[in-house]
Design an enzyme around this catalytic site. Structure first.
Site, PDB file in Angstrom:
ATOM      1  N   HIS A  35      -3.113  -5.575   0.926  1.00 43.35           N
ATOM      2  CA  HIS A  35      -2.510  -5.759   2.256  1.00 43.35           C
ATOM      3  C   HIS A  35      -2.431  -7.229   2.674  1.00 43.35           C
ATOM      4  O   HIS A  35      -3.319  -7.703   3.387  1.00 43.35           O
ATOM      5  CB  HIS A  35      -3.362  -5.031   3.293  1.00 43.35           C
TER       6      HIS A  35
ATOM      7  N   GLU B 275      -0.673  -8.471   4.968  1.00 44.32           N
ATOM      8  CA  GLU B 275      -0.540  -8.572   6.432  1.00 44.32           C
ATOM      9  C   GLU B 275      -1.902  -8.595   7.124  1.00 44.32           C
ATOM     10  O   GLU B 275      -2.012  -9.000   8.276  1.00 44.32           O
ATOM     11  CB  GLU B 275       0.332  -7.422   6.963  1.00 44.32           C
TER      12      GLU B 275
ATOM     13  N   CYS C  95       0.828  -1.204   0.000  1.00 40.09           N
ATOM     14  CA  CYS C  95       0.000   0.000   0.000  1.00 40.09           C
ATOM     15  C   CYS C  95       0.864   1.258   0.000  1.00 40.09           C
ATOM     16  O   CYS C  95       1.588   1.515  -0.947  1.00 40.09           O
ATOM     17  CB  CYS C  95      -0.977  -0.040   1.189  1.00 40.09           C
TER      18      CYS C  95
END
Lengths: 282, 795
Positions: free
Chosen positions: A242, A244, A104
């Site tokens: 994303h 994560e 991002c």
């Protein structure tokens, strides 16, 4: 090298805000992540013992967020500060084959820094691509389905098969990947190079895996639905979505539709891949 | 009236005036408060005059400004406190309330607490929607942060006038609802996203009563370790005050006095300076640095500067810690030159935090702030005694007795609670035929209060921090349905979950504030229960009109009673809250709006159940009792029919049903659960179909025929659209049906088997009559595009 010896620099400044979940992802896999404020690399306003050097790490991670508020252009201020202070260290880090990743805002910073796509050198002086405002004109947080299209160059996705679909969410206002180079021919040629050199890692797709799918599958309007890229060496990798945020299945948007499923989320393999790369090569 | 003879300039290099109250008549006292815009009444000014007479002196202007701010409705709850104490403050409950200061702090598990607060930012958002809503987020996040907890979720219940209001119907000096709506949403988006706290829940409601005065309520939840909970007070004399974060400026001067008066045609012009400006990129490092120094044990007290500024914070922190304070006003970093001392003292500039530290820790604290590039300066000392002093270059320009200063007036103003005549017969109209029923359902699905709020919540990052396990949208990733509540898994090493829901139906409250508030409490609880959690605490934001008008205060009293009755029955404590009065404009008051935010807990987030239908062949049951209580319902509004009977809550029944749902969720017996609220059964089942992209075949013949209602069959439109409380739809796999029925019977929870999930559209029959048969794609299209088509279609 053992996993715990893999040192990860989670770099932050004001406005970085996905650092905790990025840290957690590395930690859960046994690596040794550390939060490092930009000033600790710059050696500014720090006490003894607080300074850090890039060479102490194997992975440099740019987490998501809104570094410096993204007020000029997403990632621009963070990139300018890095270039002013530790440019040479970064070039050496990349040329040594160590891994650099950004999600991002991290990807936006890397493009602004000139380390992605970086067609002709490790770090170019002026960015050769841009992550432009989404076609919708606003920030959007939504699930996105990514097709892994890399044929093996990118060290961050070796655990994913070519053609595999992964549900990894996006949340950004400026994610439309563009190569503005004046003429259509030049731009087409550069896109062709990205394909030919196996630099494209993820493309947005629909549930059938079609990488021409339009909004909302392609959340920002990127040409060729490009969601993530690597450099020529394959060790520098940035993506808008994303991973994560989907380390575990229980943060998938539809995980409660099927309770007896795997507990691993679709983003986990990105971290596993790069940790394994470092363990095997350093 | 010329009152210039009552002001005396001091010989300083900055403007400070002595105000000769001792020489002022009552009329002149009033003229002084108007000229200084401090908002005190003549009685209050009289009290101030007497106090300074006892001190044998006249006050400085900065002292009057300080009192005006501290005694405003916003700061001291002078009109509302009486009613809240009487109804719900201190409800006895088993939950372990650690403390209630700037936000409520409640036990989460053996080692952790959660922290919760909810506030209004109504008037600033009416004038400056973007800045107003952004600073609303900033303020509540600071409230949670200053208790020593990490903010983990933002919640935003919003209320606007209809987006298609004709320009001519918008009062002079007021912004159009479309402008306010867009600005407010963008403000929350840009602020919440930048500070990296997910905005996970909320509501967006439209009602003509909000056209002159929108409501922007913002909540925040935090999590922290028990030993890191920090008080909003100093440890004791000898400590040092450090002010950190944003600089002090003229923005937000008289913000609380502005919040404590009605809006008017010239508010736009006159009160512009009362709206604070937010700066998320000062806030984000402020969060990191405050948490870091708190964890290192460097802080003795911490409090954010919100409404009330430096004045309230330096005084209250000291008094609560049994001490006094001395502040050097010339040391405060300013945004611009030339602020008068009183402006510095009462400014409500954002992003500021006060910490109290021991002298030995000052350097360590300043270093951490510096590391994060957060400006921080030592501004004063905590001293013995109970007075707060402000100095300008050594000269005392304020010297207030803290007990007098902080003991604002408390009133029991005259109130008139309305008598709702619930027996007024409904407006009669003919039963609708199949085409009309289908058309009504589709219109309601697209109506602004029912349609999908995706255009709003997609612009908020609801997943940052990576711990949002149930999001605002549930079901198929690319065509999701609505979620009843959000669930966060706050801790890395525990599966314990925290569910959050916020609700109120202003259409109920405007007809019947007591039942309306009771319904808001129950709906919030239904959301928590539906998702698989048990209700644990309540926070409220009570938005009402001018308390000096007895009918407004009567509505307020009724709402407080309802909150108290519900909280006592379920032993759910009200752990924090906020009151916003004077929500009136030239077109009248807002509907009574007691926004309820409820927190639920669940031992394992893997027990959560969402509203989307899962599998063909599963059985659909309706739980609860359906009655003809159509007042304020979406259906009656659509039919332009009136009814004074708003849905009631049978507290015993509510408890039985919610306990049954909780048990079945825990046993993993439910595939889907959805509570029935606006639009009743027809809307709830449609939403379940949309989320799962699958249909149902249900028969509603027997609805209303169980229990005491037997004998008088309900009309089919009542069965479809009644908004009776305490009702849920559940989806159950065939093989678990007997267990589920057994559980429901054991809990004496009324239920009706309606039909099954099928791989075609939504089909509803009443006996042999087909009432509706609509493809899911059609339902989905109506519901998903409702808000966008109103935005694009309006003027």
């Amino acid at each position: 090298m053992k996993a715990e010896q893999v040192k990860v620099c989670i770099l932050r400044m004001e406005g970085t805000n996905c650092e905790q979940e990025t840290y957690d992802a590395f930690k859960r896999l046994g690596a040794s992540p550390e939060f490092v404020h930009l000033k600790q690399l710059e050696g500014r306003d720090t006490n003894e013992g607080e300074n850090r050097s890039l060479e102490d790490f194997h992975i440099l991670m740019f987490p998501g967020g809104f570094s410096a508020g993204d007020y000029i252009r997403a990632g621009a201020i963070f990139a300018a500060r890095l270039k002013a202070s530790i440019k040479d260290d970064m070039v050496k880090f990349i040329e040594d084959g160590k891994a650099v990743g950004g999600f991002c805002n991290g990807f936006q910073i890397m493009v602004e820094l000139g380390i992605l796509p970086a067609f002709d050198s490790t770090m170019i002086e002026h960015p050769d691509a841009v992550l432009h405002a989404n076609d919708s004109g606003t920030f959007e947080c939504r699930p996105t389905l990514l097709k892994h299209v890399n044929k093996g160059k990118c060290v961050w996705t070796t655990k994913l098969d070519e053609g595999e679909l992964r549900l990894i969410p996006s949340a950004h206002a400026e994610g439309k990947f563009m190569l503005p180079h004046g003429s259509q021919e030049k731009e087409d040629a550069l896109y062709q190079r990205l394909f030919d050199e196996d630099r494209i890692v993820f493309r947005y797709a629909d549930t059938e895996g079609d990488t021409d799918a339009a909004y909302p599958f392609n959340p920002n309007g990127s040409r060729f639905n490009i969601a993530g890229l690597t450099n020529d060496k394959g060790n520098v990798f940035g993506m808008m979505p994303h991973p994560e945020r989907v380390f575990f299945r229980n943060t998938h948007p539809d995980w409660l539709r099927n309770r007896i499923g795997p507990s691993e989320g679709d983003g986990r393999s990105v971290f596993e891949s790069v940790i394994e790369y470092v363990m095997e090569n350093f | 009236m010329d009152i210039s003879h009552l002001f005396e300039d001091l010989e300083l290099d900055t403007p400070v005036r002595r105000v000769l109250l001792s020489k002022a008549t009552d009329d002149e006292l009033m003229a002084i408060t108007e000229a200084m815009a401090i908002g005190l009444s003549v009685d209050e000014m009289q009290r101030v005059k007497d106090h300074f007479k006892e001190e044998n002196r006249d006050p400085f202007d900065i002292e009057l400004e300080a009192l005006g701010q501290a005694w405003s409705e916003h700061c001291c709850y002078k009109s509302s406190k009486y009613f809240m104490k009487k109804s719900f403050i201190g409800v006895e409950a088993p939950q372990n309330l650690v403390l209630g200061e700037d936000a409520g702090v409640v036990e989460f598990d053996d080692e952790h607490v959660y922290c919760v607060g909810l506030e209004s930012h109504n008037h600033p958002s009416a004038i400056g929607p973007y800045g107003g809503s952004a600073t609303g987020v900033g303020g509540i996040v600071r409230d949670v942060l200053c208790m020593g907890s990490q903010p983990i979720a933002v919640i935003d219940p919003l209320f606007f006038g209809p987006l298609d209001t004709p320009i001519g119907d918008v009062p002079d000096g007021t912004n159009h609802p479309k402008f306010i709506y867009s600005g407010v949403v963008a403000g929350i988006r840009d602020y919440g996203n930048r500070i990296g706290i997910p905005t996970v829940a909320g509501m967006v409601n439209f009602h003509p009563g909000y056209t002159g005065n929108p409501l922007v309520n913002v909540g925040c939840v935090g999590i922290g370790r028990k030993e890191h909970v920090i008080h909003s007070r100093v440890g004791g004399p000898g400590e040092i005050y450090i002010l950190a974060g944003g600089r002090t400026g003229r923005d937000g001067i008289h913000g609380v006095t502005f919040a404590s008066a009605d809006l008017s045609a010239d508010s736009e012009e006159k009160d512009r300076g009362s709206v604070q400006l937010g700066d998320p990129i000062t806030k984000e490092p402020l969060i990191h640095s405050c948490l870091e120094m708190n964890e290192k044990g460097l802080l003795r007290g911490m409090k954010d500067l919100g409404g009330g500024g430096l004045s309230c914070v330096s005084g209250e922190m000291a008094l609560d810690g049994g001490a006094g304070a001395v502040i050097h006003l010339d040391r405060i970093p300013l945004k611009e030159k030339g602020l008068a001392p009183w402006e510095i003292w009462v400014s409500e500039s954002q992003e500021r935090m006060m910490v109290s530290v021991l002298p030995k820790d000052v350097d360590a604290v300043l270093h951490i702030f510096k590391k994060w590039d957060v400006e921080a300066v030592v501004i004063g000392d905590v001293v013995e005694g109970k007075r707060v002093k402000a100095l300008w270059k050594g000269e005392t320009i304020l010297d207030l007795d803290l007990e007098f200063f902080t003991a604002g007036p408390e009133y029991c103003r005259i109130y008139e609670s309305r008598k709702v005549d619930r027996s007024v017969p409904d407006t009669p109209f003919e039963q609708l035929d199949r085409t009309e029923l289908e058309g009504t359902l589709l219109s309601l699905l697209a109506s602004p209060n029912i349609c999908s709020k995706e255009p709003v919540f997609r612009t908020y990052d609801h997943e940052v921090r990576g711990r949002t396990v149930v999001k605002p949208a549930v079901g198929l990733p690319f065509t999701p349905g609505p979620s009843d509540a959000a669930v966060i898994k706050p801790l890395e090493d525990s599966n314990k979950g925290l569910a959050i829901s916020a609700d109120v139906n202003p259409y109920f409250c405007e007809i019947d504030p007591y039942r309306g508030t009771l319904s808001a409490m129950e709906e919030s609880m239904r959301n928590i229960v539906a998702i698989g959690a048990y209700p644990h605490s309540v926070t409220d934001c009570l938005n009402f009109g001018n308390p000096e008008k007895p009918d407004r205060l009567g509505d307020f009293e009724q709402a407080c009673e309802a909150i108290g009755d519900f909280a006592k029955h379920f032993t759910i404590p009200v752990v924090s809250g906020n009151v916003s009065l004077y929500n009136e404009s030239d077109i009248g008051k807002v509907p009574p709006t007691p926004t309820i935010m409820m927190i639920g807990l669940m031992d394992d987030v893997h027990n959560a159940t969402t509203s989307d239908l899962k599998k063909e062949g599963n059985i659909i049951y309706l739980l609860g009792r359906t009655s003809e209580e159509m007042g304020g319902s979406a259906f009656y509004r659509h039919m332009e029919a009136e009814c004074s009977c708003v849905p009631n809550v049978d507290l015993d029944l509510s408890q039985k049903i919610s306990e049954a749902i909780f048990e079945m969720n825990l046993e993993g017996q439910l595939s889907a659960v959805h509570d029935l609220s606006e639009g009743g059964l027809a809307i709830a089942i449609s939403e379940m179909c949309i989320g799962g992209h699958i249909g149902v075949d249900i028969n509603i013949r027997r609805i209303g025929s169980f229990s005491e209602d037997e004998g008088i069959p309900l009309r089919n439109d009542v069965k479809l659209f009644s908004e009776s409380n305490s009702r849920y739809l559940i989806e159950v796999p065939v093989q678990l049906a007997l267990k589920v029925e057994d559980c429901l019977s054991r809990h004496e929870a009324p239920y009706e088997k309606l039909g099954t999930v099928r791989d075609e559209g939504l089909r509803i029959t009443d006996g042999e009559d087909v009432l509706m048969d609509i493809p899911v794609e059609v339902l989905d299209h109506q519901w998903r595009n409702g808000l966008t088509s109103i935005m694009e279609g309006s003027e």
